[in-house]
Design an enzyme around this catalytic site. Structure first.
Site, mmCIF file in Angstrom:
data_model
loop_
_atom_site.group_PDB
_atom_site.id
_atom_site.type_symbol
_atom_site.label_atom_id
_atom_site.label_comp_id
_atom_site.label_asym_id
_atom_site.label_seq_id
_atom_site.Cartn_x
_atom_site.Cartn_y
_atom_site.Cartn_z
ATOM 1 C CG HIS A 78 -1.957 -1.063 1.160
ATOM 2 N ND1 HIS A 78 -2.926 -1.204 2.112
ATOM 3 C CD2 HIS A 78 -2.190 -2.037 0.249
ATOM 4 C CE1 HIS A 78 -3.724 -2.207 1.797
ATOM 5 N NE2 HIS A 78 -3.287 -2.738 0.668
ATOM 6 C CD GLU A 80 -2.155 4.010 3.026
ATOM 7 O OE1 GLU A 80 -3.365 4.268 3.185
ATOM 8 O OE2 GLU A 80 -1.746 3.139 2.231
ATOM 9 C CB CYS A 106 -6.378 -0.930 4.850
ATOM 10 S SG CYS A 106 -4.661 -1.445 5.028
ATOM 11 C CB CYS A 109 -2.001 1.283 6.134
ATOM 12 S SG CYS A 109 -1.395 0.444 4.656
#
Length: 147
Positions: A78, A80, A106, A109
């Site tokens: 991801h 992040e 999410c 993260c």
């Protein structure tokens, strides 16, 4: 032309970074900022040196996995996560930083951001992960959506 606010400025940068994403489902960009200085950036895509979903397809699409579920069934990192990893690779402390992201993180993260010492999350769009929202609330991390 009106000068953009800091939040608008950094969210626009995150949007540009999302353009590098190789995800077939959602283009996400993230930046970590401290004292109005950009520390690191990240976008979602496969680990360095591995084939991207643009090249080989998306397992999540093939298996019809809804957004916000079964994150482990994805070859990509991801945005992040990539921003945090870039900080670690280059020895940049992100404690006390703010995250600017095109989408709400999410739960995976969110946990990483909490443990990294991120203090605030500024985003453009939501994401269907109620646990992530609960985690940020419990950790007293302010989440602001700017459209």
């Amino acid at each position: 032309m009106k000068r953009p606010s800091w939040d608008s400025y950094f969210l626009e940068i995150a949007s540009v970074i999302a353009g590098r994403s190789t995800c077939l489902r959602r283009k996400v960009g993230a930046i970590l900022v401290k004292d109005k200085r950009l520390l690191t950036t990240g976008y979602n895509g496969a680990p360095a040196g591995l084939k991207h979903c643009l090249e080989i397809g998306c397992l999540r699409q093939v298996k019809n996995i809804p957004s916000g579920e079964r994150h482990e069934l994805c070859r990509g990192l991801h945005a992040e996560q990539n921003a945090i990893i870039q900080a670690a690779l280059h020895g940049v402390s992100i404690k006390g930083a703010d995250l600017y992201c095109t989408h709400h993180p999410c739960s995976l993260c969110s946990k990483m951001l909490i443990n990294s010492g991120v203090e605030k999350v500024i985003l453009k769009e939501g994401y269907p992960d109620e646990l992530a929202q609960q985690l940020f609330k419990e950790a007293e991390i302010q989440v602001v959506t700017i459209t």
